[in-house]
Structure formats: C-alpha cells, structure tokens
Design a protein around this motif. Structure first.
Motif, PDB file in Angstrom:
ATOM      1  N   ARG A 151       2.878  -8.895  13.444  1.00 21.90           N
ATOM      2  CA  ARG A 151       2.707  -8.926  14.898  1.00 21.90           C
ATOM      3  C   ARG A 151       3.805  -8.085  15.539  1.00 21.90           C
ATOM      4  O   ARG A 151       4.985  -8.223  15.212  1.00 21.90           O
ATOM      5  N   GLU A 152       3.409  -7.221  16.451  1.00 20.57           N
ATOM      6  CA  GLU A 152       4.384  -6.373  17.132  1.00 20.57           C
ATOM      7  C   GLU A 152       5.282  -7.152  18.066  1.00 20.57           C
ATOM      8  O   GLU A 152       6.428  -6.771  18.298  1.00 20.57           O
ATOM      9  N   SER A 153       4.761  -8.247  18.620  1.00 22.85           N
ATOM     10  CA  SER A 153       5.502  -8.984  19.643  1.00 22.85           C
ATOM     11  C   SER A 153       6.862  -9.466  19.163  1.00 22.85           C
ATOM     12  O   SER A 153       7.794  -9.603  19.946  1.00 22.85           O
ATOM     13  N   GLU A 154       6.983  -9.707  17.863  1.00 23.23           N
ATOM     14  CA  GLU A 154       8.246 -10.183  17.307  1.00 23.23           C
ATOM     15  C   GLU A 154       8.853  -9.171  16.353  1.00 23.23           C
ATOM     16  O   GLU A 154       9.791  -9.490  15.606  1.00 23.23           O
ATOM     17  N   GLY A 155       8.325  -7.962  16.360  1.00 24.28           N
ATOM     18  CA  GLY A 155       8.893  -6.910  15.525  1.00 24.28           C
ATOM     19  C   GLY A 155       8.692  -7.119  14.039  1.00 24.28           C
ATOM     20  O   GLY A 155       9.402  -6.519  13.223  1.00 24.28           O
ATOM     21  N   PHE A 156       7.708  -7.940  13.669  1.00 22.12           N
ATOM     22  CA  PHE A 156       7.436  -8.155  12.247  1.00 22.12           C
ATOM     23  C   PHE A 156       6.208  -7.334  11.877  1.00 22.12           C
ATOM     24  O   PHE A 156       5.063  -7.766  12.021  1.00 22.12           O
ATOM     25  N   THR A 157       6.463  -6.117  11.437  1.00 20.96           N
ATOM     26  CA  THR A 157       5.408  -5.158  11.136  1.00 20.96           C
ATOM     27  C   THR A 157       5.690  -4.478   9.804  1.00 20.96           C
ATOM     28  O   THR A 157       6.824  -4.499   9.308  1.00 20.96           O
ATOM     29  N   PRO A 158       4.682  -3.835   9.215  1.00 26.38           N
ATOM     30  CA  PRO A 158       4.935  -3.070   7.991  1.00 26.38           C
ATOM     31  C   PRO A 158       6.011  -2.010   8.166  1.00 26.38           C
ATOM     32  O   PRO A 158       6.833  -1.791   7.271  1.00 26.38           O
ATOM     33  N   ALA A 159       6.025  -1.343   9.328  1.00 23.34           N
ATOM     34  CA  ALA A 159       7.037  -0.308   9.558  1.00 23.34           C
ATOM     35  C   ALA A 159       8.443  -0.903   9.573  1.00 23.34           C
ATOM     36  O   ALA A 159       9.390  -0.307   9.043  1.00 23.34           O
ATOM     37  N   ALA A 160       8.594  -2.084  10.191  1.00 21.87           N
ATOM     38  CA  ALA A 160       9.903  -2.737  10.237  1.00 21.87           C
ATOM     39  C   ALA A 160      10.362  -3.137   8.840  1.00 21.87           C
ATOM     40  O   ALA A 160      11.540  -2.982   8.485  1.00 21.87           O
ATOM     41  N   LEU A 161       9.452  -3.638   8.023  1.00 24.74           N
ATOM     42  CA  LEU A 161       9.825  -4.026   6.665  1.00 24.74           C
ATOM     43  C   LEU A 161      10.135  -2.808   5.804  1.00 24.74           C
ATOM     44  O   LEU A 161      11.012  -2.861   4.939  1.00 24.74           O
ATOM     45  N   ASP A 162       9.429  -1.720   6.038  1.00 23.05           N
ATOM     46  CA  ASP A 162       9.697  -0.494   5.296  1.00 23.05           C
ATOM     47  C   ASP A 162      11.147  -0.046   5.488  1.00 23.05           C
ATOM     48  O   ASP A 162      11.799   0.416   4.552  1.00 23.05           O
ATOM     49  N   LYS A 163      11.657  -0.195   6.705  1.00 22.37           N
ATOM     50  CA  LYS A 163      13.051   0.168   6.979  1.00 22.37           C
ATOM     51  C   LYS A 163      14.033  -0.734   6.232  1.00 22.37           C
ATOM     52  O   LYS A 163      15.186  -0.357   6.018  1.00 22.37           O
ATOM     53  N   LEU A 164      13.567  -1.924   5.847  1.00 25.13           N
ATOM     54  CA  LEU A 164      14.403  -2.852   5.087  1.00 25.13           C
ATOM     55  C   LEU A 164      14.209  -2.694   3.579  1.00 25.13           C
ATOM     56  O   LEU A 164      14.801  -3.434   2.797  1.00 25.13           O
ATOM     57  N   GLY A 165      13.363  -1.747   3.189  1.00 27.46           N
ATOM     58  CA  GLY A 165      13.125  -1.508   1.763  1.00 27.46           C
ATOM     59  C   GLY A 165      12.124  -2.454   1.141  1.00 27.46           C
ATOM     60  O   GLY A 165      12.104  -2.621  -0.085  1.00 27.46           O
ATOM     61  N   VAL A 166      11.278  -3.081   1.973  1.00 32.37           N
ATOM     62  CA  VAL A 166      10.280  -4.034   1.479  1.00 32.37           C
ATOM     63  C   VAL A 166       8.889  -3.429   1.651  1.00 32.37           C
ATOM     64  O   VAL A 166       8.514  -3.002   2.742  1.00 32.37           O
ATOM     65  N   ASP A 167       8.129  -3.379   0.573  1.00 29.67           N
ATOM     66  CA  ASP A 167       6.766  -2.858   0.633  1.00 29.67           C
ATOM     67  C   ASP A 167       5.832  -3.862   1.294  1.00 29.67           C
ATOM     68  O   ASP A 167       6.137  -5.064   1.381  1.00 29.67           O
ATOM     69  N   THR A 168       4.669  -3.377   1.697  1.00 29.26           N
ATOM     70  CA  THR A 168       3.671  -4.253   2.304  1.00 29.26           C
ATOM     71  C   THR A 168       2.284  -3.885   1.803  1.00 29.26           C
ATOM     72  O   THR A 168       2.034  -2.756   1.383  1.00 29.26           O
ATOM     73  N   TYR A 169       1.390  -4.864   1.866  1.00 31.80           N
ATOM     74  CA  TYR A 169      -0.030  -4.628   1.659  1.00 31.80           C
ATOM     75  C   TYR A 169      -0.760  -5.385   2.751  1.00 31.80           C
ATOM     76  O   TYR A 169      -0.525  -6.583   2.968  1.00 31.80           O
ATOM     77  N   LEU A 170      -1.645  -4.685   3.484  1.00 29.63           N
ATOM     78  CA  LEU A 170      -2.370  -5.272   4.603  1.00 29.63           C
ATOM     79  C   LEU A 170      -3.708  -5.839   4.151  1.00 29.63           C
ATOM     80  O   LEU A 170      -4.484  -5.164   3.462  1.00 29.63           O
ATOM     81  N   LEU A 171      -3.979  -7.078   4.539  1.00 28.78           N
ATOM     82  CA  LEU A 171      -5.285  -7.677   4.295  1.00 28.78           C
ATOM     83  C   LEU A 171      -6.359  -6.798   4.936  1.00 28.78           C
ATOM     84  O   LEU A 171      -6.308  -6.504   6.134  1.00 28.78           O
ATOM     85  N   THR A 172      -7.352  -6.391   4.166  1.00 33.61           N
ATOM     86  CA  THR A 172      -8.338  -5.438   4.669  1.00 33.61           C
ATOM     87  C   THR A 172      -9.169  -6.013   5.811  1.00 33.61           C
ATOM     88  O   THR A 172      -9.567  -5.278   6.719  1.00 33.61           O
ATOM     89  N   GLU A 173      -9.444  -7.300   5.803  1.00 35.27           N
ATOM     90  CA  GLU A 173     -10.184  -7.892   6.930  1.00 35.27           C
ATOM     91  C   GLU A 173      -9.467  -7.656   8.255  1.00 35.27           C
ATOM     92  O   GLU A 173     -10.093  -7.604   9.307  1.00 35.27           O
ATOM     93  N   SER A 174      -8.158  -7.500   8.197  1.00 36.69           N
ATOM     94  CA  SER A 174      -7.359  -7.390   9.421  1.00 36.69           C
ATOM     95  C   SER A 174      -7.128  -5.950   9.864  1.00 36.69           C
ATOM     96  O   SER A 174      -6.483  -5.722  10.895  1.00 36.69           O
ATOM     97  N   CYS A 175      -7.622  -4.959   9.113  1.00 38.46           N
ATOM     98  CA  CYS A 175      -7.361  -3.559   9.460  1.00 38.46           C
ATOM     99  C   CYS A 175      -7.837  -3.243  10.871  1.00 38.46           C
ATOM    100  O   CYS A 175      -8.945  -3.594  11.266  1.00 38.46           O
ATOM    101  N   ARG A 176      -7.014  -2.528  11.618  1.00 43.56           N
ATOM    102  CA  ARG A 176      -7.419  -2.093  12.952  1.00 43.56           C
ATOM    103  C   ARG A 176      -8.361  -0.898  12.846  1.00 43.56           C
ATOM    104  O   ARG A 176      -8.223  -0.065  11.963  1.00 43.56           O
ATOM    105  N   ASN A 177      -9.316  -0.860  13.768  1.00 42.04           N
ATOM    106  CA  ASN A 177     -10.402   0.115  13.612  1.00 42.04           C
ATOM    107  C   ASN A 177     -10.355   1.276  14.586  1.00 42.04           C
ATOM    108  O   ASN A 177     -11.347   1.985  14.736  1.00 42.04           O
ATOM    109  N   GLY A 178      -9.218   1.467  15.262  1.00 40.34           N
ATOM    110  CA  GLY A 178      -9.096   2.614  16.142  1.00 40.34           C
ATOM    111  C   GLY A 178      -9.448   2.355  17.578  1.00 40.34           C
ATOM    112  O   GLY A 178      -9.285   3.217  18.433  1.00 40.34           O
ATOM    113  N   ARG A 179      -9.924   1.141  17.880  1.00 43.29           N
ATOM    114  CA  ARG A 179     -10.228   0.779  19.259  1.00 43.29           C
ATOM    115  C   ARG A 179      -9.191  -0.220  19.747  1.00 43.29           C
ATOM    116  O   ARG A 179      -9.426  -1.423  19.763  1.00 43.29           O
ATOM    117  N   GLY A 180      -8.026   0.269  20.106  1.00 44.14           N
ATOM    118  CA  GLY A 180      -6.949  -0.615  20.525  1.00 44.14           C
ATOM    119  C   GLY A 180      -6.513  -1.495  19.376  1.00 44.14           C
ATOM    120  O   GLY A 180      -6.190  -1.013  18.294  1.00 44.14           O
TER     121      GLY A 180
END
Length: 354
Positions: A151-180
């Motif tokens: 969630r962006e609201s609390e800064g807990f995102t894949p990009a934030a974890l990447d800066k900490l050296g932690v990999d991520t995998y996103l649940l495919t059901e949750s993928c954003r589809n380009g419409r906001g």
C-alpha cells in the motif's frame, strides 16, 4: 475454525480486522481441499535445498507484466494473508519461509488445510505487514499484493523494499491493469495458475506446480461438465449496507461462479473488488447470492440483512431464499478455489428456476 483477515480486497475501515475461515468445512458448502514498482528488476535471495548450487539461476519471471530477475532461490520468504500463504504451502515451500502475517483468532487447527505447515512456520504478526517486521525476519522475499499487504499510503511497496535489498513477488490477482488503481490483468484462475508456475520455476519445483494446476483443471472441468443448461444469475455479496462490495471480472468469485455453472451478474465490471449500488443489484435480479464469510459481521448476520432489506424484497434470490456461503479464503486467489467451485457447482445444480 476461523482466522481473522488482514487486508485483501478493497475494504472499508471497519473491515480491516475482518475474520476469514481456514476450516476445511465451510458454512453452506462443505468443500474439501484435495507502476514503477511493477516494472523494476528484483535481484537477491539465497539458494535453497530444491536447487543445487549455481543450478538454474538467475531465474527471470514475468510478474504483473514486468520482467523480474532473481539471482538465487529465496530462503526466507514472508507472506501476507491466508491465500498467499497457502500457495506456498501447496507447493511444499514451508521450509523456505521466515513466516507469515495474519491476524488472530485461528480457532481449532485440527481441520485446517496444511495443518503441519501452519504449525511449522512462524506466525510473525497479527497486525499489518510492514518494513520493520520484514527486516526483523531477515526476509529475502516478500510475497504479497496490492491491497493484500502492499500500500502506498504507508510506504510499504515493492519499490521501497527493493531499496532495502528485499525482493518481492506480487500476487497476480492484485496486478494493476493500467486504469488508475483498478486491478486485474487476467482471469482469476489463470492468475492462480500463473503464480503456481512462476513460483514453481523460482524454487525449482515445476513438476509440483504442474501437478497442482492439472489437478485443479481436472476437477473444475468435471464441475463444468455437469453445469446446469440454464445458468442461474449469481451475485457475490462481500459486505456493506449502504452500498455492497462485490466482485468484478478479475476477482476470484468471477471464475468460481462461472466455472460452477452460474452467470456472474457483475461480470462487466473490469476490476477485482468493487462497490456498486443496490439499484444495480435489483436491476440484474440475481437468482442466487453468494456471501463472503469473513469479518466482524457473521455470515448469518449478512444473510439476515439481505433477507430483511426492503429494496431487495423483489429480487429472485431473496424471494426464494437462495443464499449460499463461502469463506474468504475460498474466494480470493488460493489453492482452495477448485473446492469452492465444486461446492458452489453442487448447489447451483439444485437450483430450480422460477
């Protein structure tokens, strides 16, 4: 046996501490279980015992439309939410986990699928997943999703974890589809199969992943072969009094309803979990309502509300009291989706049209 739900599909604030069942037997069914963040390259992790040293790495996967590279097999995975955790368990990857995040109130563990795995893997938190927890666990990969932990609201995102050296995998059901922030890039069951195969490749358990996919497909095909010729119209009721939260085309209930032999009345909504107006429900006149059983409001309370709510009095499902209950874990992307289809399919075959 029940477990409180953390954060999955979009919820109202009152539902953050919602409960979801982990029992094999669910009310009304008795199912058995036989952005930039998305475009980055993830690198890191450690080898595990499924892979020989230097064998088959790095591994590159397509995750939410991005090419994601992992140099080694992760050894300390942290998962968020029940469906995500059970995907790891179904693949036999509990030895690769540092723990899972899930709220309290698990109840009796005797009937829980993957009971041994739940007892083996550390329960890290009964609250929201966050950076501090991930770092304390020495995680090398976080498996979560948008509104399933990230969630962006609390800064807990894949990009934030990447800066900490932690990999991520996103649940495919949750993928954003380009419409906001709308979610969904493929059918829900294809999302499940994609994640099983991706994780199978990442951890070198491809055969196990393919066996799971083949088993689910076989069982679902058997249900489809027995589906009623005239599909009953089905509405998924998650929660909400003023306006109901329901499923669009890209959340788990869409495939569960349609593969079970129903006509999903909200199939035209190109999102995952969405809020609609009651007038839309009345206009589409569902013949069956499926309740998502989770949260502080019980399935019985939800059913009573639906039956007593005056605007719904003329709806076919209400007039005929055709209300079926599935658990939250059955309805989000999880290894229990096939069992949910079997259970709902059996119910729909017994529905007689007006």
């Amino acid at each position: 046996m029940r477990i409180s739900r953390l954060r999955g599909p979009l919820r109202t604030p009152a539902a953050v501490a919602a409960a979801l069942a982990l029992a094999l037997t669910v009310a009304g069914c008795g199912a058995d279980v036989s952005d930039g963040d998305q475009g980055k390259d993830n690198k890191g992790g450690k080898e595990g015992k499924q892979a020989s040293a230097g064998d088959g790495y790095p591994v590159t996967l397509t995750n939410c439309g991005a090419q994601v590279t992992y140099d080694k097999a992760p050894e300390r995975v942290v998962t968020n939410d029940v469906g995500i955790t059970e995907i790891m368990f179904a693949l036999g990857l509990e030895d690769r986990m540092a723990g899972y995040v899930m709220p309290d109130d698990k109840g009796d563990l005797d009937a829980v699928p993957y009971k041994a795995a739940y007892e083996k893997v550390r329960w890290l938190s009964k609250s929201d997943i966050n950076r501090e927890l991930v770092l304390d666990a020495k995680a090398d990969l976080v498996f979560a999703g948008w509104n399933y932990g990230f969630r962006e609201s609390e800064g807990f995102t894949p990009a934030a974890l990447d800066k900490l050296g932690v990999d991520t995998y996103l649940l495919t059901e949750s993928c954003r589809n380009g419409r906001g922030k709308a979610r969904g890039v493929m059918s829900p069951l294809d999302a499940l199969y994609t994640d099983l195969r991706n994780l199978g490749k990442l951890f070198h358990v491809e055969d196990r992943a393919e066996k799971l996919v083949a088993d689910y497909q076989r069982r679902i095909a058997a249900v489809q072969a027995r589906a009623p010729k005239e599909q009953p119209r089905v509405f998924l009721y998650d929660d909400g009094r003023d306006k109901p939260l329901t499923s669009g085309e890209f959340a788990g209930p869409h495939d569960i309803i349609t593969k079970a032999g129903g006509d999903h009345v909200m199939k035209d909504l190109k999102d995952s979990w969405v809020t609609v107006g009651w007038e839309t429900v009345v206009d589409r006149d569902p013949e069956v309502i499926v309740i998502n059983d989770y949260g502080d409001t019980s399935a019985a309370q939800k059913k009573k509300f639906l039956l007593d709510y005056p605007p719904l009095a003329g709806v076919s499902a209400i007039k005929n009291k055709r209300i079926f209950t599935l658990d939250y874990v059955d309805l989000v992307e999880s290894p229990r989706n096939a069992a949910a289809i079997e259970a709902l399919g059996a119910y729909l075959r017994g529905v007689q049209r007006d």
